[in-house]
Scaffold this motif. Structure first.
Motif, PDB file in Angstrom:
ATOM      1  N   ASP A 130     -11.423  -6.131   4.641  1.00  0.00           N
ATOM      2  CA  ASP A 130     -12.381  -5.396   3.920  1.00  0.00           C
ATOM      3  C   ASP A 130     -13.592  -5.254   4.626  1.00  0.00           C
ATOM      4  O   ASP A 130     -14.427  -4.320   4.894  1.00  0.00           O
ATOM      5  CB  ASP A 130     -12.692  -6.139   2.746  1.00  0.00           C
ATOM      6  CG  ASP A 130     -11.828  -5.848   1.611  1.00  0.00           C
ATOM      7  OD1 ASP A 130     -10.940  -4.902   1.720  1.00  0.00           O
ATOM      8  OD2 ASP A 130     -11.984  -6.580   0.790  1.00  0.00           O
ATOM      9  N   ARG A 148      -2.620  -1.247   1.972  1.00  0.00           N
ATOM     10  CA  ARG A 148      -3.694  -0.654   1.286  1.00  0.00           C
ATOM     11  C   ARG A 148      -4.735  -0.635   2.030  1.00  0.00           C
ATOM     12  O   ARG A 148      -5.052  -1.387   2.877  1.00  0.00           O
ATOM     13  CB  ARG A 148      -3.466  -1.822   0.037  1.00  0.00           C
ATOM     14  CG  ARG A 148      -2.685  -1.776  -1.063  1.00  0.00           C
ATOM     15  CD  ARG A 148      -2.880  -3.050  -1.857  1.00  0.00           C
ATOM     16  NE  ARG A 148      -1.793  -3.229  -2.807  1.00  0.00           N
ATOM     17  CZ  ARG A 148      -2.133  -2.776  -4.204  1.00  0.00           C
ATOM     18  NH1 ARG A 148      -3.553  -2.478  -4.662  1.00  0.00           N
ATOM     19  NH2 ARG A 148      -1.338  -2.813  -5.191  1.00  0.00           N
ATOM     20  N   PHE A 149      -5.800   0.425   1.576  1.00  0.00           N
ATOM     21  CA  PHE A 149      -7.209   0.426   2.226  1.00  0.00           C
ATOM     22  C   PHE A 149      -8.104   0.455   1.056  1.00  0.00           C
ATOM     23  O   PHE A 149      -7.913   1.309   0.093  1.00  0.00           O
ATOM     24  CB  PHE A 149      -7.008   1.415   3.040  1.00  0.00           C
ATOM     25  CG  PHE A 149      -8.278   1.909   3.776  1.00  0.00           C
ATOM     26  CD1 PHE A 149      -8.824   1.335   4.749  1.00  0.00           C
ATOM     27  CD2 PHE A 149      -9.226   3.011   3.374  1.00  0.00           C
ATOM     28  CE1 PHE A 149      -9.850   1.614   5.469  1.00  0.00           C
ATOM     29  CE2 PHE A 149     -10.339   3.367   3.835  1.00  0.00           C
ATOM     30  CZ  PHE A 149     -10.774   2.411   4.901  1.00  0.00           C
ATOM     31  N   LYS A 150      -9.208  -0.241   1.067  1.00  0.00           N
ATOM     32  CA  LYS A 150     -10.340   0.055   0.206  1.00  0.00           C
ATOM     33  C   LYS A 150     -11.365   1.143   0.652  1.00  0.00           C
ATOM     34  O   LYS A 150     -11.838   0.829   1.787  1.00  0.00           O
ATOM     35  CB  LYS A 150     -10.998  -1.398   0.107  1.00  0.00           C
ATOM     36  CG  LYS A 150     -12.146  -1.304  -0.826  1.00  0.00           C
ATOM     37  CD  LYS A 150     -12.685  -2.555  -1.212  1.00  0.00           C
ATOM     38  CE  LYS A 150     -13.778  -2.559  -2.355  1.00  0.00           C
ATOM     39  NZ  LYS A 150     -14.272  -4.115  -2.873  1.00  0.00           N
ATOM     40  N   ARG A 184      -3.704  -5.714   2.272  1.00  0.00           N
ATOM     41  CA  ARG A 184      -4.891  -4.752   2.374  1.00  0.00           C
ATOM     42  C   ARG A 184      -5.741  -4.626   3.700  1.00  0.00           C
ATOM     43  O   ARG A 184      -5.732  -6.066   4.273  1.00  0.00           O
ATOM     44  CB  ARG A 184      -6.028  -4.871   1.088  1.00  0.00           C
ATOM     45  CG  ARG A 184      -7.246  -4.262   1.280  1.00  0.00           C
ATOM     46  CD  ARG A 184      -8.258  -4.635   0.613  1.00  0.00           C
ATOM     47  NE  ARG A 184      -8.395  -4.227  -1.036  1.00  0.00           N
ATOM     48  CZ  ARG A 184      -9.196  -4.833  -1.782  1.00  0.00           C
ATOM     49  NH1 ARG A 184     -10.354  -5.521  -1.396  1.00  0.00           N
ATOM     50  NH2 ARG A 184      -9.141  -4.272  -3.018  1.00  0.00           N
ATOM     51  N   HIS A 244     -13.422   3.481  -5.254  1.00  0.00           N
ATOM     52  CA  HIS A 244     -12.255   2.666  -5.274  1.00  0.00           C
ATOM     53  C   HIS A 244     -12.574   2.065  -6.718  1.00  0.00           C
ATOM     54  O   HIS A 244     -11.689   1.111  -7.070  1.00  0.00           O
ATOM     55  CB  HIS A 244     -12.559   1.396  -4.462  1.00  0.00           C
ATOM     56  CG  HIS A 244     -13.997   0.559  -4.642  1.00  0.00           C
ATOM     57  ND1 HIS A 244     -15.259   0.825  -4.330  1.00  0.00           N
ATOM     58  CD2 HIS A 244     -14.277  -0.543  -5.191  1.00  0.00           C
ATOM     59  CE1 HIS A 244     -16.001   0.138  -4.274  1.00  0.00           C
ATOM     60  NE2 HIS A 244     -15.460  -1.192  -5.199  1.00  0.00           N
ATOM     61  N   VAL A 266      -5.755  -2.652  -8.446  1.00  0.00           N
ATOM     62  CA  VAL A 266      -6.179  -4.110  -7.763  1.00  0.00           C
ATOM     63  C   VAL A 266      -5.970  -4.914  -8.943  1.00  0.00           C
ATOM     64  O   VAL A 266      -6.136  -5.027 -10.154  1.00  0.00           O
ATOM     65  CB  VAL A 266      -7.535  -4.256  -7.280  1.00  0.00           C
ATOM     66  CG1 VAL A 266      -7.993  -5.542  -6.829  1.00  0.00           C
ATOM     67  CG2 VAL A 266      -7.651  -3.131  -5.963  1.00  0.00           C
ATOM     68  N   ASP A 276      -6.841   0.663  -4.576  1.00  0.00           N
ATOM     69  CA  ASP A 276      -6.780   0.960  -3.077  1.00  0.00           C
ATOM     70  C   ASP A 276      -6.227   2.126  -2.903  1.00  0.00           C
ATOM     71  O   ASP A 276      -5.356   2.711  -3.883  1.00  0.00           O
ATOM     72  CB  ASP A 276      -5.904  -0.134  -2.557  1.00  0.00           C
ATOM     73  CG  ASP A 276      -6.726  -1.739  -2.648  1.00  0.00           C
ATOM     74  OD1 ASP A 276      -7.916  -1.595  -2.690  1.00  0.00           O
ATOM     75  OD2 ASP A 276      -6.080  -2.543  -2.861  1.00  0.00           O
ATOM     76  N   LYS A 313      -2.102   2.362  -6.486  1.00  0.00           N
ATOM     77  CA  LYS A 313      -2.350   0.640  -6.077  1.00  0.00           C
ATOM     78  C   LYS A 313      -3.704   0.227  -6.658  1.00  0.00           C
ATOM     79  O   LYS A 313      -4.811   0.092  -6.237  1.00  0.00           O
ATOM     80  CB  LYS A 313      -2.439   0.979  -4.408  1.00  0.00           C
ATOM     81  CG  LYS A 313      -1.416   1.521  -3.671  1.00  0.00           C
ATOM     82  CD  LYS A 313      -0.284   0.725  -3.815  1.00  0.00           C
ATOM     83  CE  LYS A 313       1.122   1.401  -3.028  1.00  0.00           C
ATOM     84  NZ  LYS A 313       2.383   0.524  -3.401  1.00  0.00           N
ATOM     85  N   GLU A 360       2.460  -4.445   0.879  1.00  0.00           N
ATOM     86  CA  GLU A 360       1.413  -4.782  -0.027  1.00  0.00           C
ATOM     87  C   GLU A 360       0.307  -5.894   0.382  1.00  0.00           C
ATOM     88  O   GLU A 360      -0.047  -6.685  -0.138  1.00  0.00           O
ATOM     89  CB  GLU A 360       1.897  -5.281  -1.372  1.00  0.00           C
ATOM     90  CG  GLU A 360       2.695  -4.081  -2.114  1.00  0.00           C
ATOM     91  CD  GLU A 360       1.997  -2.961  -2.651  1.00  0.00           C
ATOM     92  OE1 GLU A 360       0.794  -3.205  -3.049  1.00  0.00           O
ATOM     93  OE2 GLU A 360       2.689  -1.976  -2.896  1.00  0.00           O
ATOM     94  N   SER A 379     -13.168  -2.227   6.970  1.00  0.00           N
ATOM     95  CA  SER A 379     -12.894  -0.938   6.108  1.00  0.00           C
ATOM     96  C   SER A 379     -14.519  -0.604   5.639  1.00  0.00           C
ATOM     97  O   SER A 379     -14.731   0.712   5.380  1.00  0.00           O
ATOM     98  CB  SER A 379     -12.111  -1.017   5.106  1.00  0.00           C
ATOM     99  OG  SER A 379     -12.162  -2.074   4.101  1.00  0.00           O
TER     100      SER A 379
END
Length: 208
Positions: free
Chosen positions: A10, A77-79, A7, A84, A131, A176, A129, A5, A13
C-alpha cells in the motif's frame, strides 16, 4: 487464471500513476466528419508504480514482490487509491451505496458492481476483488448483518434465502483491482548512495 490473493504494498501503490483506458476506433471521412466505434465494452486500467518508490527499502520490496509473482505469470491485488470504494474515496462505504440486484424469490447469488454515472449516462463495473471485512448488505435500505456471505475472490454475494420479489439489494464495500506486471523485466538503477530507482513498473488490469 494464475492469481495470488496478495496485495501490492500500500505504501508504494499510494504514489502510483494511472487509471482507466478505453479502445476507440475513429474513422475520418472525406467530408471531415468522423465515425467512432468502441472496440471494448469495458475499460481496462493501467498503472505505473515506479512513482511510489521513495526509499531503497521500497525498491527492495518491489523486486521481492516481482520475483514472487514470477514477473507477468501471476496476477495480484492492487489498491487504486483514487477508486477503491463503492462511493467516493473520502466517504466510508454504506450498505446502500450500490444496487446489485432486485429480488425475484428465486435468485440467491448477486455480483458486486459499481456504477459510474454522469450526464444521464452510466457504465457498470463488475467488482471481483472485494476487501475482506468491508462488505455491507441492505434489503430495501435495511442493513442485513446476517443471512448472506461474500466470496472475496469473485465478488459474488450469496444469500441463505432468496430475497423476495421486488426487494432492492444494495451493497457497500471496498475493493482491489486484479492486475499483473506488464513486463518480465525490472530495469533497476543504483545511484552513488545506493538508493536506487526503477524507471517504470507497469501494471495492467486483468480482465476475464
Amino acid at each position: 487464471m494464475a492469481f495470488h490473493e496478495v496485495r501490492f504494498p500500500d505504501n508504494i501503490s499510494r504514489g502510483a500513476r494511472g487509471g482507466p483506458e478505453r479502445r476507440t476506433q475513429i474513422v475520418e471521412l472525406a467530408s471531415g466528419d468522423e465515425e467512432r466505434n468502441a472496440s471494448w465494452a469495458n475499460s481496462r486500467r493501467r498503472y505505473d508504480v515506479s512513482y511510489g518508490i521513495r526509499r531503497a527499502d521500497d525498491l527492495a520490496a518491489v523486486v521481492a514482490f516481482f520475483e514472487a509473482r514470477n514477473g507477468r505469470l501471476y496476477g495480484f491485488r492492487f489498491k487504486d487509491w483514487a477508486d477503491h470504494r463503492s462511493f467516493i474515496p473520502s466517504r466510508t462505504p454504506s450498505p446502500t451505496d450500490q444496487q446489485i440486484g432486485t429480488g425475484d424469490g428465486v435468485t440467491t447469488n448477486f455480483q458486486l458492481v459499481k456504477r459510474y454515472a454522469s450526464g444521464g449516462q452510466s457504465w457498470t463495473r463488475a467488482i471481483t476483488k472485494a476487501v475482506a471485512g468491508t462488505v455491507q448488505i441492505a434489503l430495501n435500505g435495511v442493513p442485513q448483518p446476517v443471512g448472506w456471505s461474500v466470496d472475496h475472490q469473485t465478488g459474488l454475494v450469496s444469500f441463505d434465502t432468496a430475497p423476495t420479489t421486488g426487494v432492492a439489494i444494495t451493497a457497500g464495500f471496498e475493493f482491489d483491482v486484479p492486475v499483473r506486471f506488464d513486463s518480465d523485466a525490472l530495469d533497476v538503477t543504483l545511484d552513488i548512495e545506493r538508493l536506487g530507482s526503477i524507471t517504470s513498473i507497469p501494471l495492467l488490469e486483468i480482465r476475464r
